[in-house]
Motif scaffolding. Structure first.
Motif, PDB file in Angstrom:
ATOM      1  N   ARG A 181      46.946  -2.303 -18.911  1.00 38.65           N
ATOM      2  CA  ARG A 181      46.518  -3.350 -19.847  1.00 38.65           C
ATOM      3  C   ARG A 181      47.327  -4.615 -19.581  1.00 38.65           C
ATOM      4  N   HIS A 197      45.955 -11.568 -29.018  1.00 40.52           N
ATOM      5  CA  HIS A 197      45.882 -10.291 -29.722  1.00 40.52           C
ATOM      6  C   HIS A 197      45.516 -10.451 -31.192  1.00 40.52           C
ATOM      7  N   ASN A 255      49.680  -7.285 -20.648  1.00 44.86           N
ATOM      8  CA  ASN A 255      50.686  -7.592 -21.651  1.00 44.86           C
ATOM      9  C   ASN A 255      51.902  -8.214 -20.965  1.00 44.86           C
ATOM     10  N   ALA A 256      52.919  -8.523 -21.737  1.00 45.58           N
ATOM     11  CA  ALA A 256      54.109  -9.170 -21.176  1.00 45.58           C
ATOM     12  C   ALA A 256      54.770  -8.296 -20.120  1.00 45.58           C
ATOM     13  N   ASP A 257      54.764  -7.003 -20.324  1.00 48.95           N
ATOM     14  CA  ASP A 257      55.377  -6.084 -19.377  1.00 48.95           C
ATOM     15  C   ASP A 257      54.664  -6.136 -18.026  1.00 48.95           C
ATOM     16  N   GLU A 298      52.817 -15.272 -21.359  1.00 49.51           N
ATOM     17  CA  GLU A 298      53.098 -14.160 -22.271  1.00 49.51           C
ATOM     18  C   GLU A 298      52.768 -14.576 -23.705  1.00 49.51           C
ATOM     19  N   ILE A 348      48.994 -14.396 -24.157  1.00 55.98           N
ATOM     20  CA  ILE A 348      48.569 -12.999 -24.323  1.00 55.98           C
ATOM     21  C   ILE A 348      48.814 -12.534 -25.756  1.00 55.98           C
ATOM     22  N   ASN A 349      50.004 -12.811 -26.268  1.00 54.20           N
ATOM     23  CA  ASN A 349      50.334 -12.387 -27.634  1.00 54.20           C
ATOM     24  C   ASN A 349      49.464 -13.111 -28.664  1.00 54.20           C
ATOM     25  N   GLU A 371      42.206  -9.547 -18.130  1.00 53.96           N
ATOM     26  CA  GLU A 371      42.766  -8.208 -17.974  1.00 53.96           C
ATOM     27  C   GLU A 371      42.133  -7.479 -16.787  1.00 53.96           C
TER      28      GLU A 371
END
Length: 212
Positions: free
Chosen positions: A133, A176, A135-137, A169, A172-173, A120
């Motif tokens: 941050r 979490h 994330n997928a976005d 992505e 990343i998920n 990150e």
């Protein structure tokens, strides 16, 4: 007699003290004899291997749990690729991930958390803090356009990297699940093999982004 004292120490010392003595001995090699360090560390590596102690030694004499040679190599190459003050915070998090594996008991959860934090921080540097941050976005809005520019003349690399970003992505998920608190009395540690995979993947991505 100094030899007798050292012999008694190595025969009676706890493992943690024995390992600390290797690190201390490495650091005490004087500057004018620094050429002796590689030979010393080579002998230490051989003894650790022959005695099946399950530890590896780094260039500074630090001892780490030996997960496997590939993981150790990935860790070393990734940290080496992040030279300079710009990446100091990234390296600090990667070192925390390594410490998490070296702790007793090892904590894959902390290792995943620290690796994610390193990724990150690097993405924030990569985008000049345009990403609050990871994330997928952030991947779609900032990393993908950057790759489209970097790989503009290599369409095969571009299309392949797009596919990889889609899988990133998922990484990343997945991270979490271990980054946030769990509604359980006892902390849930991920399986070691899964932790190693997650951290290894994160380190490879970090090295790739740093080179970009």
């Amino acid at each position: 007699d100094g030899v007798v004292i050292w012999t008694q120490f190595f025969e009676r010392a706890e493992i943690r003290d024995l390992l600390d003595s290797i690190t201390i001995s490495t650091l005490l090699i004087p500057p004018h004899q620094i050429q002796l360090r590689p030979k010393w560390l080579s002998r230490v590596k051989r003894i650790l291997h022959e005695e099946s102690m399950g530890y590896s030694v780094d260039e500074k004499g630090g001892l780490h749990h030996l997960i496997d040679e590939a993981f150790a190599a990935t860790t070393m190459v990734t940290i080496r690729s992040l030279s300079g003050d710009r990446y100091r915070a990234v390296v600090a998090e990667l070192e925390e991930a390594q410490k998490a594996f070296d702790s007793e008991p090892a904590s894959g959860k902390k290792a995943i958390r620290s690796t994610f934090e390193a990724a990150e921080i690097l993405v924030k540097l990569f985008t000049n803090n345009a990403v609050p941050r990871l994330n997928a976005d952030a991947i779609r809005k900032h990393i993908l356009p950057a790759l489209e520019s970097i790989y503009a003349t290599d369409l095969i690399a571009l299309e392949s990297s797009k596919k990889f970003l889609s899988s990133l992505e998922g990484w990343i998920n997945a991270a979490h699940f271990y980054r946030h608190g769990q509604a359980l009395e006892e902390p849930v540690e991920p399986p070691l093999s899964y932790s190693v995979m997650m951290v290894s993947t994160g380190m490879s991505v970090i090295r790739w982004f740093a080179e970009l």
